[in-house]
Design an enzyme around this catalytic site. Structure first.
Site, PDB file in Angstrom:
ATOM      1  N   SER A  54      40.603 -11.691  -9.187  1.00  7.75           N
ATOM      2  CA  SER A  54      40.764 -11.596 -10.643  1.00  7.75           C
ATOM      3  C   SER A  54      39.712 -12.510 -11.273  1.00  7.75           C
ATOM      4  O   SER A  54      39.012 -13.239 -10.550  1.00  7.75           O
ATOM      5  CB  SER A  54      42.155 -12.085 -11.031  1.00  7.75           C
ATOM      6  OG  SER A  54      42.255 -13.473 -10.714  1.00  7.75           O
ATOM      7  N   ASP A  86      39.056  -7.542  -9.669  1.00  6.06           N
ATOM      8  CA  ASP A  86      40.409  -7.176 -10.084  1.00  6.06           C
ATOM      9  C   ASP A  86      40.649  -7.666 -11.526  1.00  6.06           C
ATOM     10  O   ASP A  86      40.313  -8.806 -11.850  1.00  6.06           O
ATOM     11  CB  ASP A  86      41.386  -7.860  -9.104  1.00  6.06           C
ATOM     12  CG  ASP A  86      42.789  -7.313  -9.195  1.00  6.06           C
ATOM     13  OD1 ASP A  86      42.976  -6.246  -9.793  1.00  6.06           O
ATOM     14  OD2 ASP A  86      43.697  -7.972  -8.644  1.00  6.06           O
ATOM     15  N   HIS A  87      41.202  -6.859 -12.360  1.00  4.23           N
ATOM     16  CA  HIS A  87      41.526  -7.230 -13.751  1.00  4.23           C
ATOM     17  C   HIS A  87      40.447  -8.073 -14.432  1.00  4.23           C
ATOM     18  O   HIS A  87      40.614  -9.270 -14.646  1.00  4.23           O
ATOM     19  CB  HIS A  87      42.867  -7.973 -13.815  1.00  4.23           C
ATOM     20  CG  HIS A  87      43.998  -7.107 -13.410  1.00  4.23           C
ATOM     21  ND1 HIS A  87      44.552  -6.151 -14.232  1.00  4.23           N
ATOM     22  CD2 HIS A  87      44.648  -7.007 -12.233  1.00  4.23           C
ATOM     23  CE1 HIS A  87      45.509  -5.518 -13.577  1.00  4.23           C
ATOM     24  NE2 HIS A  87      45.579  -6.006 -12.375  1.00  4.23           N
ATOM     25  N   GLY A 224      52.207  -5.013  -6.058  1.00  2.31           N
ATOM     26  CA  GLY A 224      52.855  -4.614  -4.802  1.00  2.31           C
ATOM     27  C   GLY A 224      53.893  -5.598  -4.283  1.00  2.31           C
ATOM     28  O   GLY A 224      54.812  -5.198  -3.569  1.00  2.31           O
ATOM     29  N   ASN A 246      49.334  -9.600  -4.050  1.00  6.35           N
ATOM     30  CA  ASN A 246      48.834 -10.948  -4.313  1.00  6.35           C
ATOM     31  C   ASN A 246      49.938 -12.001  -4.179  1.00  6.35           C
ATOM     32  O   ASN A 246      49.874 -12.888  -3.332  1.00  6.35           O
ATOM     33  CB  ASN A 246      48.179 -11.007  -5.703  1.00  6.35           C
ATOM     34  CG  ASN A 246      47.345 -12.265  -5.890  1.00  6.35           C
ATOM     35  OD1 ASN A 246      47.285 -13.116  -5.004  1.00  6.35           O
ATOM     36  ND2 ASN A 246      46.701 -12.401  -7.020  1.00  6.35           N
TER      37      ASN A 246
END
Ligand code: 13P
Length: 295
Positions: A54, A86-87, A224, A246
């Site tokens: 991230s 990510d993001h 998840g 994560n």
């Protein structure tokens, strides 16, 4: 070596999912890779996987550094490891990650009004396409539609603004993909970032199926951690091709490290007191891969 796009297609054809695991230090990367190799050795084939960072994780570990680490594994071991931004929340940050050699990026503009979200996402897609053309790479762009919370941590309750009523609409997913040209979509289908103390909400496989049909691109399940084995299997069968983990890695890493530091108060060598934490991460990844590859 196949591209990430090709591995995703292959996963979808087989009815399995690729694991996406977040890191913010070298030890976690080692733990993840050890878990992937353990699973791969058992099944006798290399299992492709994605390392995610991230914006916060990337800032801590270093954008260029994480790219070099992933390339080192890919080039030295000829292993199908990929790197995802990510993001990421701005065009500038997406651009920097693409320039640093990442294989995929997630532009997360879910909090912006839809028109602005579409414009920003489209700009990122155009940049990735241009860069792919000029470099011979195949850079994928993913976007999120429908809020699923924001933090990979232990949470008391389902985040405000996440409910069955706010799950991604299949029709909206279709028009969003058409308007932006994204390669993958992260929907809201009962999933939330983080682990809810009383248990995470249920996943909605029927909604996943409808979104996959309408959207016409591979789907990614974020949040998840805390999802049950049955939840994963039904989600993957319904059309999920990548699963993000994560929080569970963070919890395993921290608990093992804390235990080790408490039990061995005089140990000061990180390569000694860090071993159990690496093993704890390895074990989480190994267990998840068994589930993601259930056929
Ligand atoms: P969890 O922290 O719930 O596993 O979610 C991770 C994630 O989706 C990162 O993008």
């Amino acid at each position: 070596m196949k591209t990430l796009r090709e591995y995703i297609k292959e996963a979808e054809e087989k009815g399995v999912a690729i694991g996406h695991f977040n890191i913010s230090n070298l030890e976690t990367l080692h733990g993840i890779y050890a878990g992937v190799k353990k699973y791969s050795d058992e099944v006798g084939v290399q299992t492709p996987f994605v390392i995610g960072v991230s914006e916060g994780e990337e800032e801590f570990v270093g954008r260029e550094e994480v790219s070099a680490l992933v390339s080192a594994i890919r080039d030295t071991d000829h292993y199908p490891i990929f790197l995802n931004a990510d993001h990421h929340y701005s065009f500038e940050s997406v651009q920097k990650s693409i320039d640093a050699g990442y294989d995929s990026v997630i532009i997360d503009a879910v909090k912006l009004p839809l028109e602005e979200n579409i414009a920003l996402t489209k700009k990122c897609v155009e940049y990735a396409k241009e860069k792919s053309k000029n470099t011979g790479r195949d850079i994928l762009v993913e976007a999120e539609l429908g809020f699923i919370g924001q933090s990979s941590k232990l949470i008391d309750a389902v985040p405000e603004g996440v409910s069955e009523a706010t799950m991604t609409s299949p029709i909206e997913a279709k028009s969003f993909v058409e308007a932006t040209g994204i390669d993958m979509l992260a929907p809201s289908v009962g999933n939330v970032h983080g682990m809810v103390k009383g248990g995470n909400p249920a996943i909605h496989p029927e909604r996943i199926k409808e979104i996959r049909t309408q959207a016409g691109v591979p789907l990614v399940l974020h949040g998840g951690s805390g999802i049950t084995e049955e939840g994963f299997v039904s989600a993957i069968k319904a059309g999920i091709s990548i699963v993000h983990i994560n929080t569970e890695l963070r919890v395993a890493y921290r608990n093992a490290l804390q235990k080790e530091l408490t039990e061995n108060k005089n140990e000061i060598a990180p390569y000694k007191f860090g071993v159990k934490a690496v093993e704890a991460v390895r074990d989480v990844v190994y267990e998840k891969l068994k589930v993601f590859n259930t056929q």
